[in-house]
Enzyme design. Structure first.
Site, PDB file in Angstrom:
ATOM      1  CB  ALA A 169      -0.609  -0.384   1.155  1.00 25.52           C
ATOM      2  CD  GLU A 179      -2.546  -7.964   3.133  1.00 17.80           C
ATOM      3  OE1 GLU A 179      -1.718  -6.274   3.201  1.00 17.80           O
ATOM      4  OE2 GLU A 179      -3.228  -7.937   4.403  1.00 17.80           O
TER       5      GLU A 179
HETATM    6  C1  HXC Z   1       5.028   4.040  -1.766  1.00 15.52           C
HETATM    7  C2  HXC Z   1       6.559   3.474  -2.616  1.00 15.52           C
HETATM    8  C3  HXC Z   1       6.330   2.263  -1.665  1.00 15.52           C
HETATM    9  C4  HXC Z   1       5.466   2.174  -0.668  1.00 15.52           C
HETATM   10  C5  HXC Z   1       8.908   2.366  -2.392  1.00 15.52           C
HETATM   11  N1  HXC Z   1       7.575   3.190  -3.048  1.00 15.52           N
HETATM   12  N2  HXC Z   1       7.257   1.835  -2.247  1.00 15.52           N
HETATM   13  N3  HXC Z   1       6.599   4.484  -1.710  1.00 15.52           N
HETATM   14  N4  HXC Z   1       4.739   3.197  -0.821  1.00 15.52           N
HETATM   15  N5  HXC Z   1       5.056   0.943  -0.282  1.00 15.52           N
HETATM   16  C6  HXC Z   1       8.901   3.950  -3.318  1.00 15.52           C
HETATM   17  C7  HXC Z   1      10.015   4.635  -2.786  1.00 15.52           C
HETATM   18  O1  HXC Z   1       9.915   5.579  -1.341  1.00 15.52           O
HETATM   19  C8  HXC Z   1      10.941   5.232  -3.776  1.00 15.52           C
HETATM   20  O2  HXC Z   1      10.170   6.647  -4.196  1.00 15.52           O
HETATM   21  C9  HXC Z   1      10.582   4.260  -4.846  1.00 15.52           C
HETATM   22  O3  HXC Z   1       9.542   3.917  -4.543  1.00 15.52           O
HETATM   23  C10 HXC Z   1      11.573   3.309  -5.113  1.00 15.52           C
HETATM   24  O4  HXC Z   1      11.823   2.480  -3.896  1.00 15.52           O
HETATM   25  P1  HXC Z   1      13.199   2.446  -3.092  1.00 15.52           P
HETATM   26  O5  HXC Z   1      12.868   2.485  -2.275  1.00 15.52           O
HETATM   27  O6  HXC Z   1      14.335   3.647  -3.979  1.00 15.52           O
HETATM   28  O7  HXC Z   1      13.441   0.754  -4.176  1.00 15.52           O
HETATM   29  P2  HXC Z   1      14.590   0.174  -3.586  1.00 15.52           P
HETATM   30  O8  HXC Z   1      15.555   0.170  -2.931  1.00 15.52           O
HETATM   31  O9  HXC Z   1      15.466  -0.656  -4.578  1.00 15.52           O
HETATM   32  O10 HXC Z   1      14.057  -0.945  -2.423  1.00 15.52           O
HETATM   33  C11 HXC Z   1      13.064  -1.599  -2.834  1.00 15.52           C
HETATM   34  C12 HXC Z   1      11.800  -1.939  -1.870  1.00 15.52           C
HETATM   35  C13 HXC Z   1      11.176  -1.194  -0.756  1.00 15.52           C
HETATM   36  C14 HXC Z   1      12.758  -3.042  -0.171  1.00 15.52           C
HETATM   37  C15 HXC Z   1      10.251  -2.780  -2.170  1.00 15.52           C
HETATM   38  O11 HXC Z   1      11.457  -0.160  -1.919  1.00 15.52           O
HETATM   39  C16 HXC Z   1      10.806  -0.571   0.436  1.00 15.52           C
HETATM   40  O12 HXC Z   1      10.979  -1.468   1.224  1.00 15.52           O
HETATM   41  N6  HXC Z   1       9.130  -0.594  -0.317  1.00 15.52           N
HETATM   42  C17 HXC Z   1       8.700  -0.460   0.952  1.00 15.52           C
HETATM   43  C18 HXC Z   1       7.763  -1.968   1.307  1.00 15.52           C
HETATM   44  C19 HXC Z   1       6.645  -1.688   2.198  1.00 15.52           C
HETATM   45  O13 HXC Z   1       6.987  -1.520   3.776  1.00 15.52           O
HETATM   46  N7  HXC Z   1       5.766  -2.642   1.709  1.00 15.52           N
HETATM   47  C20 HXC Z   1       4.941  -2.627   3.224  1.00 15.52           C
HETATM   48  C21 HXC Z   1       3.427  -1.318   2.992  1.00 15.52           C
HETATM   49  S1  HXC Z   1       2.095  -0.927   3.999  1.00 15.52           S
HETATM   50  P3  HXC Z   1      11.666   7.728  -4.099  1.00 15.52           P
HETATM   51  O14 HXC Z   1      10.567   8.557  -4.418  1.00 15.52           O
HETATM   52  O15 HXC Z   1      12.260   8.005  -3.102  1.00 15.52           O
HETATM   53  O16 HXC Z   1      12.166   7.292  -5.498  1.00 15.52           O
HETATM   54  C22 HXC Z   1       1.079  -2.227   3.287  1.00 15.52           C
HETATM   55  C23 HXC Z   1      -0.198  -2.197   4.464  1.00 15.52           C
HETATM   56  C24 HXC Z   1      -1.705  -2.718   3.531  1.00 15.52           C
HETATM   57  O17 HXC Z   1       1.231  -2.588   2.527  1.00 15.52           O
HETATM   58  C25 HXC Z   1      -2.455  -2.366   3.808  1.00 15.52           C
HETATM   59  C26 HXC Z   1      -3.662  -2.963   3.406  1.00 15.52           C
HETATM   60  C27 HXC Z   1      -3.669  -2.262   2.277  1.00 15.52           C
END
Ligand code: HXC
Length: 258
Positions: free
Chosen positions: A65, A112
């Protein structure tokens, strides 16, 4: 229909929906979930479509998300607006088979979303996780419920409590993923499988989906009873007559989805 956050493509009886917010690794925001829901329901209603694929990019199916749009939300806000219930439920209304073709990250809501599909096929670079715990939240789109059903309580607890990533091979061993393909071949392979499914008699594929999904919602004896009634219902379809006649006459079946 023009969408901003997804791409859609129809090839014969197979519809492919591609999540398309590449700058944020397909983070799932409200607009994307609205558009995805609309496309899914449109293809489900289209008599010419027999199977739907949901996919992302090579690097990310969806990284979860959209954290930027969640970061400042309050309890009052998410409760009042029933956060995610409004547009994440559309997938459950789809009665045709939906395949998740996962390459790269399927994290949090991305994992999910894949689990809401009927089966998951993965590229060899796929990575699955429920990393919400690191953000101070728990999975909110079924992760704590579908993951243990898919992989076991032990592994679901491990994944949800540590937030660690599980690669494609581990996901297949655990039962989350049905097949793995080399990353470059994923979409071609999944499209071929989707075509095979779409060429099956549609009413019967819908009954298979309904029956298998019932296994998650009921007792064994009630599920067997439900399956038996749908099995009986198959004998009321033209495609049962055609399928069995074709076998007896040693010729390919010509299904009419009736
Ligand atoms: C918003 C996101 C994002 C996310 C990545 N980005 N994941 N933005 N929401 N979930 C954005 C980053 O901020 C970044 O933007 C760009 O995408 C590229 O990501 P990087 O981190 O620079 O890439 P990388 O180093 O290759 O790392 C990839 C990654 C990491 C390991 C996937 O991005 C990451 O850990 N993302 C978050 C994963 C996460 O926690 N997901 C769960 C979310 S909570 P910029 O502007 O900096 O370029 C959830 C709850 C669900 O899903 C509940 C019900 C709906």
């Amino acid at each position: 229909m023009s969408y901003q956050t997804i791409l859609t493509e129809v090839d014969g009886k197979v519809a492919t929906i591609t999540l398309n917010r590449p700058d944020v690794l397909n983070a799932l925001n409200d607009q994307l979930m609205d558009e995805l829901g609309e496309a899914l329901l449109k293809f489900d209603a289209d008599d010419n479509i027999g199977c739907i694929i949901v996919t992302g990019s090579e690097k990310a199916f969806a990284a979860g998300a959209d954290i930027a749009s969640m970061a400042k939300r309050s309890l009052q806000d998410v409760y009042r607006h029933n956060f995610i219930s409004r547009n994440w439920g559309h997938m459950q209304k789809v009665r045709k088979p939906v395949i998740a073709a996962v390459s790269g990250y399927a994290l949090g809501g991305g994992c999910e979303l894949a689990m809401m599909c009927d089966t998951i096929m993965a590229a060899d670079n796929a990575k699955f996780a429920q990393p919400e715990i690191k953000l101070g939240i728990i999975p909110g789109a079924g992760g704590t419920q579908r993951l243990p059903r898919a992989v076991s309580k032990a592994k679901a607890m491990d994944l949800a409590l540590t937030g660690r990533m599980m690669d494609a091979a581990e996901a297949e061993r655990a039962g989350l993923v049905s097949r793995i393909f080399p990353k470059a071949d994923l979409l071609k392979e999944v499209k071929a499988i989707a075509k095979d499914i779409a060429d099956m008699p549609l009413l019967t594929t819908m009954m298979v989906k309904e029956a298998v999904n019932t296994a998650y919602e009921t007792t064994l004896s009630q599920g067997i009873h439900f399956e038996r009634r749908l099995f009986h219902a198959c004998f009321g379809t033209n495609d049962q007559k055609e399928g069995m006649a074709a076998f007896m006459e040693k010729r390919p079946a010509k299904f009419t989805n009736s």
